[in-house]
Structures are given as C-alpha cells and as structure tokens.
Enzyme design. Structure first.
Site, PDB file in Angstrom:
ATOM      1  N   HIS A 168       0.852  -1.194   0.000  1.00  0.00           N
ATOM      2  CA  HIS A 168       0.000   0.000   0.000  1.00  0.00           C
ATOM      3  C   HIS A 168       0.883   1.237   0.000  1.00  0.00           C
ATOM      4  O   HIS A 168       2.117   1.137   0.120  1.00  0.00           O
ATOM      5  CB  HIS A 168      -0.985  -0.017   1.167  1.00  0.00           C
ATOM      6  CG  HIS A 168      -0.386   0.096   2.539  1.00  0.00           C
ATOM      7  ND1 HIS A 168       0.535  -0.798   3.035  1.00  0.00           N
ATOM      8  CD2 HIS A 168      -0.593   1.007   3.542  1.00  0.00           C
ATOM      9  CE1 HIS A 168       0.856  -0.451   4.268  1.00  0.00           C
ATOM     10  NE2 HIS A 168       0.194   0.652   4.599  1.00  0.00           N
ATOM     11  N   HIS A 221       1.222   3.897   2.073  1.00  0.00           N
ATOM     12  CA  HIS A 221       1.740   4.606   3.246  1.00  0.00           C
ATOM     13  C   HIS A 221       3.272   4.574   3.121  1.00  0.00           C
ATOM     14  O   HIS A 221       3.859   3.537   2.779  1.00  0.00           O
ATOM     15  CB  HIS A 221       1.271   3.949   4.550  1.00  0.00           C
ATOM     16  CG  HIS A 221      -0.139   4.338   4.904  1.00  0.00           C
ATOM     17  ND1 HIS A 221      -0.970   3.541   5.658  1.00  0.00           N
ATOM     18  CD2 HIS A 221      -0.856   5.453   4.597  1.00  0.00           C
ATOM     19  CE1 HIS A 221      -2.148   4.151   5.808  1.00  0.00           C
ATOM     20  NE2 HIS A 221      -2.102   5.311   5.163  1.00  0.00           N
ATOM     21  N   ASP A 263       5.926   4.405   4.879  1.00  0.00           N
ATOM     22  CA  ASP A 263       6.857   3.453   5.505  1.00  0.00           C
ATOM     23  C   ASP A 263       6.901   2.116   4.755  1.00  0.00           C
ATOM     24  O   ASP A 263       7.683   1.231   5.108  1.00  0.00           O
ATOM     25  CB  ASP A 263       6.538   3.242   6.995  1.00  0.00           C
ATOM     26  CG  ASP A 263       5.122   2.783   7.258  1.00  0.00           C
ATOM     27  OD1 ASP A 263       4.194   3.304   6.616  1.00  0.00           O
ATOM     28  OD2 ASP A 263       4.935   1.896   8.114  1.00  0.00           O
ATOM     29  N   HIS A 264       6.065   1.974   3.720  1.00  0.00           N
ATOM     30  CA  HIS A 264       6.063   0.740   2.928  1.00  0.00           C
ATOM     31  C   HIS A 264       6.621   0.923   1.523  1.00  0.00           C
ATOM     32  O   HIS A 264       6.814  -0.060   0.812  1.00  0.00           O
ATOM     33  CB  HIS A 264       4.646   0.142   2.865  1.00  0.00           C
ATOM     34  CG  HIS A 264       4.188  -0.344   4.204  1.00  0.00           C
ATOM     35  ND1 HIS A 264       4.174  -1.675   4.555  1.00  0.00           N
ATOM     36  CD2 HIS A 264       3.772   0.336   5.300  1.00  0.00           C
ATOM     37  CE1 HIS A 264       3.760  -1.787   5.806  1.00  0.00           C
ATOM     38  NE2 HIS A 264       3.514  -0.582   6.283  1.00  0.00           N
ATOM     39  N   HIS A 285      -7.472  -1.697   5.823  1.00  0.00           N
ATOM     40  CA  HIS A 285      -6.591  -0.615   6.252  1.00  0.00           C
ATOM     41  C   HIS A 285      -7.203   0.719   5.822  1.00  0.00           C
ATOM     42  O   HIS A 285      -8.232   0.739   5.153  1.00  0.00           O
ATOM     43  CB  HIS A 285      -5.198  -0.851   5.653  1.00  0.00           C
ATOM     44  CG  HIS A 285      -4.091  -0.139   6.366  1.00  0.00           C
ATOM     45  ND1 HIS A 285      -4.014  -0.040   7.736  1.00  0.00           N
ATOM     46  CD2 HIS A 285      -2.996   0.516   5.894  1.00  0.00           C
ATOM     47  CE1 HIS A 285      -2.926   0.638   8.061  1.00  0.00           C
ATOM     48  NE2 HIS A 285      -2.297   1.002   6.959  1.00  0.00           N
ATOM     49  N   ASP A 295      -0.350  -3.754   5.929  1.00  0.00           N
ATOM     50  CA  ASP A 295      -0.934  -3.463   7.233  1.00  0.00           C
ATOM     51  C   ASP A 295      -2.411  -3.858   7.228  1.00  0.00           C
ATOM     52  O   ASP A 295      -3.075  -3.669   6.217  1.00  0.00           O
ATOM     53  CB  ASP A 295      -0.846  -1.968   7.534  1.00  0.00           C
ATOM     54  CG  ASP A 295       0.588  -1.465   7.688  1.00  0.00           C
ATOM     55  OD1 ASP A 295       1.513  -2.271   7.720  1.00  0.00           O
ATOM     56  OD2 ASP A 295       0.767  -0.247   7.768  1.00  0.00           O
ATOM     57  N   HIS A 348       6.308  -4.735  12.348  1.00  0.00           N
ATOM     58  CA  HIS A 348       5.628  -3.437  12.228  1.00  0.00           C
ATOM     59  C   HIS A 348       5.233  -2.906  13.611  1.00  0.00           C
ATOM     60  O   HIS A 348       4.090  -2.530  13.860  1.00  0.00           O
ATOM     61  CB  HIS A 348       4.390  -3.577  11.316  1.00  0.00           C
ATOM     62  CG  HIS A 348       3.882  -2.283  10.765  1.00  0.00           C
ATOM     63  ND1 HIS A 348       2.916  -1.526  11.401  1.00  0.00           N
ATOM     64  CD2 HIS A 348       4.199  -1.591   9.644  1.00  0.00           C
ATOM     65  CE1 HIS A 348       2.658  -0.446  10.672  1.00  0.00           C
ATOM     66  NE2 HIS A 348       3.415  -0.461   9.599  1.00  0.00           N
TER      67      HIS A 348
END
Ligand code: ZN
Length: 302
Positions: free
Chosen positions: A60, A62, A64-65, A140, A210, A268
C-alpha cells in the site's frame, strides 16, 4: 524458500528500526516485499545481487512501505541493470514512480513491468515456473493488499538405484518432470512412476501488513507454512488498533491459529514500545509458534 527481515518499524521513524521491507529468495531469484525508506542500503548490507532481484511487491502507499522504491529503482538504473523488473502494487503507484523519474530526467536502463494489485479481490499477479504470487485484500485506511507466495511442488526425485544402466541419460529431466520416456532405439518405454518419487510439497508464505483484524483472509492464507503479520500494538490498545486499522499481537496470533499456520512472525511495531517482549508473550499465549521479527534474520520455509 527463504524469508529475510529488513525492517521491523512502523510509520514513525525509529533509530535502529528500519521501516517495512522483506526479501524472499525462491529458486535463485529474489522477491522484495515492501520497500520502506533506505531499503537499498539493506540490499547492499546483505550483498544481494541486484540482477537476481526480479520482482518488487508493494502492499500500500503509506510511506513506511514504499518511500525507498524510487531510490532503489534509480540506483538499479545507475548500475546499468538490463534485466526487466516486475513491480506489483496499487494502481496509482506507477503514476507516482513515473512522475518522479520524469522530473529527475532519469530514464530507467531496464524495462519496468507494472502489474496492478486489486484491493477488493484475491488475484493472481505473477506466475513463474517455480512460484506464483497472489494479492488479497487487507483492511486498512487506504487500499491495501497482502501477498500469498506459493513455491510450487518441486521436480520429482529420481530413484537412481532403479534406473537401468542403459537408460538414455539425456532424458532424465523428463522423468523428473513426470513424463514417460520411450527409447526410440529399442522401443522400450520407461514409466516415470517406476523411477521417481513425488517432488517436495508446495510451500506457502503469507504477508499480512498493514491490516486490522481480518478473518476474511483466513480462507486465502489457510495452512500457510509461514505468516508474517503486523502487530503494531499489544492488546491494551485494541481500540486504537481498531481505529487506525492495525492489529494487536494477540489478534495476529488468533489469525495464525485459525489459519492453521505452521509459524507466525510478527513485525511493524509501534514506536511507543521500547520493549517488544510483551508482543511475544501475548502472541504465544494464543499461538505457540510465534516469533518476533528480527532485522537481518533469515527464516527458512521448508
Ligand atoms: Zn499503513
């Protein structure tokens, strides 16, 4: 199949905890799953040959990914990579990558093959001789998918003692592929069932990050050999997990137990936890074969 953890952190930057990125090694090639900031340095630290990296999956958008993705692609281009690379992720990812590359005047030195994921339905996104990748919906705040990676059943094993001395050796690979062989010189047919045993069973890895607690994915990930599941929080913060659409360690363990998984690896972790042993205790109370992801650690899936 081997699973390596590059990052155990979550959205807030933490010294010593890298953001999400994981490497799967399958039959001499690599699949990178998520690509948080700095992932290219993890590849260097682990001495991963970039020519063997053939596929990148992004769950996805976000940061941090995937904030490490454009940096990695640019560096692969600097290294004059020729091999095509398959990028699998949310459909707007290609637009983001293209606008960054275009504005940096950077033409990639290699072909980028983009395959969009489907955040609504389970979908086959890549099929190769030895493995396949499917995406499946997670719960999510923005469209997110998990990935189910299946290493297919291996070639049949030869029983060397049974093979007659005059067997035409150039055809051994056919027996291993489950095909009968006829020797045209003498008309003798060799049946593969007589000379081989079944290959190694398929191996299944499920990546679930997530996501909020998500029993809807159980059918997809059932009997997985290894589940990686996010465990951003511990159970005192179940309400917060629900609100931010993340999971607690206990919920991750409930998923692994209900799926009949062989092993669970948790990651995570929220930056609020200085000590993550509580995650482990909580998960093991529900599903004994739970482990905390450790940066740099390899998990053999066999
Ligand atoms: Zn997220």
């Amino acid at each position: 199949m081997k699973f390596t953890v590059f990052g155990i952190g979550s959205a807030t930057p933490q010294i010593g905890k890298h953001p999400s990125a994981f490497l799967l090694e399958i039959e001499n090639e690599y699949v990178l799953i998520d690509c948080g900031e700095g992932t290219q340095f993890r590849l260097l630290e682990h001495k991963i040959k970039h020519t063997r990296l053939r596929t990148i999956c992004i769950s996805h958008l976000h940061g941090d990914h995937y904030f490490g993705l454009v940096g990695l692609l640019s560096s692969l281009s600097l290294a004059r990579r020729n091999e095509p690379l398959t990028l699998i992720g949310p459909k707007s990812l290609l637009e983001i990558v293209n606008i960054q590359l275009l504005n940096s005047g950077n033409d990639l030195s290699f072909e980028l093959i983009f395959v969009p994921t489907d955040p609504q339905h389970r979908k086959l996104v890549l099929e190769k001789k030895h493995f396949k990748i499917e995406c499946f919906p997670l719960i999510h705040r923005i469209p997110t998918t998990g990935f189910l990676i299946t290493k297919k059943r291996g070639q049949r094993h030869l029983i060397p003692d049974k093979l007659p001395d005059d067997f035409p050796h150039t055809f051994i690979h056919l027996l291993k592929e489950g095909k009968d062989v006829t020797d045209e010189l003498n008309g003798v047919t060799y049946h593969y069932l007589d000379y081989t045993t079944e290959g190694d069973p398929p191996k299944v890895f499920a990546y679930c990050s997530d996501t909020a607690f998500n029993p809807g994915m159980l059918e997809t990930i059932k009997n997985a050999d290894l589940i990686y599941h996010e465990a951003t929080f511990t159970k005192e913060l179940t309400a917060r997990a629900q609100k931010t659409q993340h999971s607690t360690a206990e919920q991750a363990a409930e998923i692994a137990k209900a799926a009949g998984a062989k092993k669970l690896v948790l990651g995570h972790f929220s930056s609020r936890y200085k000590d993550i042993e509580g995650h482990l205790t909580e998960a093991q109370a529900v599903f004994e074969n739970s482990e905390l992801a450790e940066q740099g650690k390899n998990y053999e899936i066999k």
